[in-house]
Design a protein around this motif. Structure first.
Motif, PDB file in Angstrom:
ATOM      1  N   GLY A   1      28.723  33.952   1.660  1.00 40.65           N
ATOM      2  CA  GLY A   1      27.408  34.568   1.574  1.00 40.65           C
ATOM      3  C   GLY A   1      27.412  35.959   0.979  1.00 40.65           C
TER       4      GLY A   1
ATOM      5  N   SER B   1      27.656  37.900  -1.890  1.00 46.34           N
ATOM      6  CA  SER B   1      27.628  37.927  -3.349  1.00 46.34           C
ATOM      7  C   SER B   1      26.332  38.611  -3.761  1.00 46.34           C
ATOM      8  N   GLY B   2      26.128  38.747  -5.030  1.00 47.44           N
ATOM      9  CA  GLY B   2      24.912  39.391  -5.518  1.00 47.44           C
ATOM     10  C   GLY B   2      24.782  40.821  -5.014  1.00 47.44           C
ATOM     11  N   TRP B   3      23.574  41.157  -4.525  1.00 44.93           N
ATOM     12  CA  TRP B   3      23.300  42.510  -4.068  1.00 44.93           C
ATOM     13  C   TRP B   3      24.093  42.882  -2.825  1.00 44.93           C
TER      14      TRP B   3
ATOM     15  N   GLU C   1      30.692  38.405   8.252  1.00 45.64           N
ATOM     16  CA  GLU C   1      29.399  37.735   8.397  1.00 45.64           C
ATOM     17  C   GLU C   1      28.969  37.644   9.857  1.00 45.64           C
TER      18      GLU C   1
ATOM     19  N   TYR D   1      16.224  46.371   1.697  1.00 43.70           N
ATOM     20  CA  TYR D   1      16.919  45.152   1.280  1.00 43.70           C
ATOM     21  C   TYR D   1      17.359  44.338   2.489  1.00 43.70           C
TER      22      TYR D   1
ATOM     23  N   SER E   1      15.505  40.714   2.502  1.00 41.39           N
ATOM     24  CA  SER E   1      16.257  39.789   1.660  1.00 41.39           C
ATOM     25  C   SER E   1      16.414  38.409   2.302  1.00 41.39           C
ATOM     26  N   LYS E   2      16.139  37.387   1.516  1.00 40.23           N
ATOM     27  CA  LYS E   2      16.362  36.014   1.979  1.00 40.23           C
ATOM     28  C   LYS E   2      17.855  35.726   2.100  1.00 40.23           C
ATOM     29  N   ARG E   3      18.657  36.282   1.193  1.00 39.36           N
ATOM     30  CA  ARG E   3      20.107  36.078   1.256  1.00 39.36           C
ATOM     31  C   ARG E   3      20.676  36.651   2.559  1.00 39.36           C
TER      32      ARG E   3
ATOM     33  N   MET F   1      19.653  34.332   5.393  1.00 41.00           N
ATOM     34  CA  MET F   1      20.421  33.087   5.424  1.00 41.00           C
ATOM     35  C   MET F   1      21.887  33.322   5.822  1.00 41.00           C
ATOM     36  N   THR F   2      22.443  34.419   5.394  1.00 43.79           N
ATOM     37  CA  THR F   2      23.859  34.702   5.659  1.00 43.79           C
ATOM     38  C   THR F   2      24.098  35.085   7.109  1.00 43.79           C
TER      39      THR F   2
END
Length: 126
Positions: free
Chosen positions: A3, A5-7, A55, A114, A118-120, A123-124
């Motif tokens: 999970g 990754s990205g921002w 996480e 953020y 953030s949806k990420r 979810m993470t």
């Protein structure tokens, strides 16, 4: 670490030098940059980053707290230092202090927003 990754990865990588900057700022005010104090403050501010990598479900909350603790402490120290400077350097010190306070606060606001929206992140860490 699927999970992260990205921002979230950008935040993780950029937060290490930011935490080190805050640590040096705090340690420099109290003990003339003693390496042990710098390392201790850095470990406290960087612990939420480890929770992020693992996480852990409470990682977003701890990272938000760390963002504000770092930004708040270094801002307070810079403002106190600027207020206690001599008159000949006041303009120079005031500009540096304003920049540090502004950037630290903007960093904390942006990443807090953020983490909260953030949806990420949702979810993470749920």
């Amino acid at each position: 670490m699927d999970g992260i990754s990205g921002w979230l990865l950008v935040y993780l990588v950029a937060s290490v030098p930011a935490s080190l900057f805050y640590s040096v700022g705090v340690a420099g005010r109290f003990s003339d940059y003693h390496p042990g104090l710098v390392a201790g403050v850095f470990l406290v501010l960087a612990t939420p980053l480890v929770l992020l990598v693992l996480e852990h479900p409470s990682a977003p909350a701890w990272n938000i707290a760390s963002l504000w603790a770092g930004a708040g402490s270094v801002s307070l120290i810079v403002v106190v230092g600027a207020l206690s400077t001599d008159k000949t350097r006041l303009a120079e010190v005031r500009m540096i202090a304003t920049t540090i306070v502004f950037l630290s606060t903007a960093w904390a606001i942006a990443w807090t927003a953020y983490f909260l929206t953030s949806k990420r992140v949702a979810m993470t860490f749920t």
